[in-house]
Design a protein around this motif. Structure first.
Motif: not given
Length: 131
Positions: A54-65, A67-77
């Motif tokens: 839902p649009l009301s959850q878009l920002a929260q879900e985007t941030e969550k995703l 953050a999940q990606i940002a946990e990985a090594s930038r070099f590896t990504l």
């Protein structure tokens, strides 16, 4: 989600490249030939989007995703993204050959060595430097 150019006499040739690879030929041709809008749930079923919220959850879900990606090594990504896009349209044998060289390069990296060592020692990896 739509490729509406056909409705004004302009076939969406450039978007067709990405769309056809994301959802396959039949669904892509329907989109391209009709110009109709595909609702979010249908776009998800076709594989055009990964998830629908839902649009009301878009920002929260985007941030969550993010953050999940940002946990990985930038070099590896970086290696992973370059490797993915370089092999995705190749024939299987060429893609596997490319992947073989990419994984060897990745395995030699400091972040991978750290992660492998942590896995073997059953410890969490040291936080990536993410330079």
């Amino acid at each position: 989600f739509a490729t509406p150019g056909v409705k004004i006499g302009l076939f969406c040739t450039t978007p067709a490249v990405a769309v056809s690879r994301a959802i396959g030929r039949k669904a892509a041709m329907e989109m391209l030939l009709t110009g109709r809008s595909f609702p979010a749930e249908e776009a998800k079923q076709l594989g055009l989007v990964n998830r629908v919220v839902p649009l009301s959850q878009l920002a929260q879900e985007t941030e969550k995703l993010a953050a999940q990606i940002a946990e990985a090594s930038r070099f590896t990504l970086s290696i992973g993204k370059q490797g993915f896009y370089s092999q995705v349209d190749q024939e299987d044998d060429k893609a596997l050959d490319f992947a073989k060289h990419t994984i060897v390069m990745n395995c030699m990296a400091e972040d991978a060595q750290n992660g492998i060592r942590a896995f073997v020692e059953k410890q969490p990896p040291v936080k990536w430097k993410n330079r």
